[in-house]
Design a protein around this motif. Sequence first.
Motif, short mmCIF file in Angstrom:
data_model
loop_
_atom_site.label_atom_id
_atom_site.label_comp_id
_atom_site.label_asym_id
_atom_site.label_seq_id
_atom_site.Cartn_x
_atom_site.Cartn_y
_atom_site.Cartn_z
N PHE A 62 17.44 2.97 -11.08
CA PHE A 62 17.75 4.27 -11.66
C PHE A 62 18.93 4.92 -10.92
N ASP A 63 18.94 4.80 -9.61
CA ASP A 63 20.02 5.40 -8.81
C ASP A 63 21.38 4.76 -9.13
N ARG A 64 21.36 3.48 -9.51
CA ARG A 64 22.61 2.78 -9.79
C ARG A 64 23.22 3.17 -11.14
N CYS A 65 22.47 3.87 -11.97
CA CYS A 65 22.99 4.34 -13.26
C CYS A 65 23.98 5.47 -13.01
N LEU A 66 25.15 5.41 -13.65
CA LEU A 66 26.16 6.44 -13.48
C LEU A 66 25.90 7.65 -14.37
N GLY A 67 25.06 7.51 -15.37
CA GLY A 67 24.87 8.62 -16.31
C GLY A 67 26.12 8.89 -17.12
N CYS A 68 26.90 7.85 -17.39
CA CYS A 68 28.19 8.02 -18.08
C CYS A 68 28.04 8.24 -19.58
N MET A 69 26.90 7.85 -20.13
CA MET A 69 26.55 8.04 -21.54
C MET A 69 27.36 7.19 -22.51
N ALA A 70 28.05 6.16 -21.99
CA ALA A 70 28.73 5.23 -22.89
C ALA A 70 27.72 4.54 -23.80
N VAL A 283 27.19 27.58 -27.35
CA VAL A 283 27.95 27.58 -28.61
C VAL A 283 29.40 27.99 -28.38
N LYS A 284 29.65 28.87 -27.43
CA LYS A 284 31.03 29.37 -27.26
C LYS A 284 31.80 28.66 -26.14
N THR A 285 31.25 27.59 -25.60
CA THR A 285 31.95 26.82 -24.56
C THR A 285 32.87 25.79 -25.19
N ARG A 286 34.11 25.74 -24.72
CA ARG A 286 35.10 24.79 -25.24
C ARG A 286 35.83 24.12 -24.08
N ASP A 287 36.09 22.83 -24.21
CA ASP A 287 37.02 22.17 -23.31
C ASP A 287 38.42 22.69 -23.61
N LEU A 288 39.29 22.68 -22.61
CA LEU A 288 40.65 23.17 -22.80
C LEU A 288 41.36 22.47 -23.97
N ALA A 289 41.33 21.14 -23.98
CA ALA A 289 42.01 20.40 -25.06
C ALA A 289 41.39 20.72 -26.41
N GLU A 290 40.07 20.81 -26.44
CA GLU A 290 39.36 21.14 -27.67
C GLU A 290 39.80 22.50 -28.20
N CYS A 314 34.20 10.36 -18.88
CA CYS A 314 32.97 10.07 -19.62
C CYS A 314 32.32 11.33 -20.20
N HIS A 315 32.28 12.41 -19.42
CA HIS A 315 31.62 13.62 -19.90
C HIS A 315 32.48 14.40 -20.89
N LEU A 316 33.69 13.91 -21.13
CA LEU A 316 34.50 14.48 -22.20
C LEU A 316 34.36 13.62 -23.46
N SER A 317 34.54 12.30 -23.31
CA SER A 317 34.53 11.43 -24.49
C SER A 317 33.12 11.16 -25.00
N HIS A 318 32.18 10.82 -24.10
CA HIS A 318 30.84 10.45 -24.54
C HIS A 318 29.92 11.67 -24.69
N ALA A 319 29.93 12.56 -23.71
CA ALA A 319 29.01 13.70 -23.76
C ALA A 319 29.46 14.75 -24.76
N GLN A 320 30.79 14.97 -24.85
CA GLN A 320 31.29 16.04 -25.73
C GLN A 320 31.98 15.51 -26.99
N GLY A 321 32.22 14.21 -27.05
CA GLY A 321 32.86 13.64 -28.23
C GLY A 321 34.31 14.05 -28.41
N ILE A 322 34.98 14.36 -27.30
CA ILE A 322 36.37 14.82 -27.36
C ILE A 322 37.27 13.68 -26.92
N ALA A 342 43.08 -0.13 -20.99
CA ALA A 342 42.08 -1.11 -21.45
C ALA A 342 40.67 -0.70 -21.00
N ASP A 343 39.69 -1.07 -21.79
CA ASP A 343 38.27 -0.74 -21.52
C ASP A 343 38.09 0.75 -21.23
N PRO A 344 38.53 1.62 -22.13
CA PRO A 344 38.46 3.06 -21.85
C PRO A 344 37.04 3.59 -21.70
N ASP A 345 36.06 2.88 -22.30
CA ASP A 345 34.68 3.37 -22.25
C ASP A 345 33.95 3.00 -20.97
#
Length: 429
Positions: A62-70, A283-290, A314-322, A342-345
Amino acid sequence: MTASDEEMPKLLGDCVHCGFCLPTCPTYVLWGEEMDSPRGRIHLMQQHAEGEPLSLPMVQHFDRCLGCMACVTACPSGVQYDRLIETTRAQVELEHPRTPAERAMREAVFKLFPYPRRLRALRGPLRAYQKSCLDKLIRRTGLLDRLSPTLAAMERLAPPLGRTPRLPERVAARGERRATVGMLTGCVQGEFFPGVNAATARVLAMEGCDVVIPKGQGCCGALSLHSGREEEARAFARRTIVAFEAVDVIVVNSAGCGSAMKEYVRLLADEPTWAGRAEALSVKTRDLAEYVAELGPRAERKPLPVTVAYHDACHLSHAQGIRSQPRALLAGIPELTVREIADPDICCGSAGTYNIFQPEAAAELGDRKAANVRATDAELLVAANPGCSMQIAGALGRQGVDIAVAHTAEVLDASLRGLGRGSLVQRPQ
């Protein structure tokens, strides 16, 4: 955010063990071990749910998991692995007796990084340490690596420190005001990458936003939330809600922070006093690029003849879908060329505190990512998370490669102010 005892059987049962997650899991890619894949860890979670005590090998997986959400992005069955791993990490913190050394190190990290004032106090000694060149000597000897790989990882990750610009509580819009937004300054971002915050405020102002920077803000709770320290995360979340309730939009320039704040609705769902307020903030939180993409460009983009490699945090592309918005903003800058990595995920190995507590695995992942960055022949690496910036810059340094690293906000700022490529690719890293 964590799942209840009633929810866990359903969440665990959603996994059909198809294996679509395997090629996207960083630790499975590194080692090819089933128990270091999402479906392997879910199998261990199932064993624990059925009464198996948390053994040391289970906790290590469990500790070795990065929590990257890919794996969440890749899963065709909609398995909520993010909730499963955060629930499991909370159980580990409650049930598993860590060694005294592990407990001491974890307490030190969580008593330092979420507190901007404590990080600020560290800046002076750290800057003196860097200017003395003692850091280079210690790295050559390898002494710190032998004493503590965790401390050695923390030392290597520290970016070069310069002056810290302090932002006012309000930055006025340039020209006609289009919106009023709040801005999160963050902990590591605010103290180790203050230039990113300054660039963010300027970009928003040049795009017609009044930028409110509340003094009462502190840590958003992301590091605690993603490490199973849920009560600690809730306390940080409540404080953040109070600090930003008066604004209609909150702009965040750190992927991990934005992801956590969008999850406040789940984190505080069981607290009647806070549930509604948490949902309103999420609901009102936005990433800068978003947000800038939603707002639409108004300020003139001046040419910036530079080739950049864009890194998906990871927390932009996988968690937020941005994914498309940062690329579109960069592509909108005249004479700027965006190259894909290469291998962006596959995660770079930063993952909040992962590169501190799992330095060997993080270094392997960092080296993979650095090699892929090098293969683009880009002059500049662009990332949207401070942890990613430190991690990849460190890996590039180990490989003897001098590629500048910047945040999306800094690239936009350089274009809007007409600073030219030298402001980005020739600055000290």
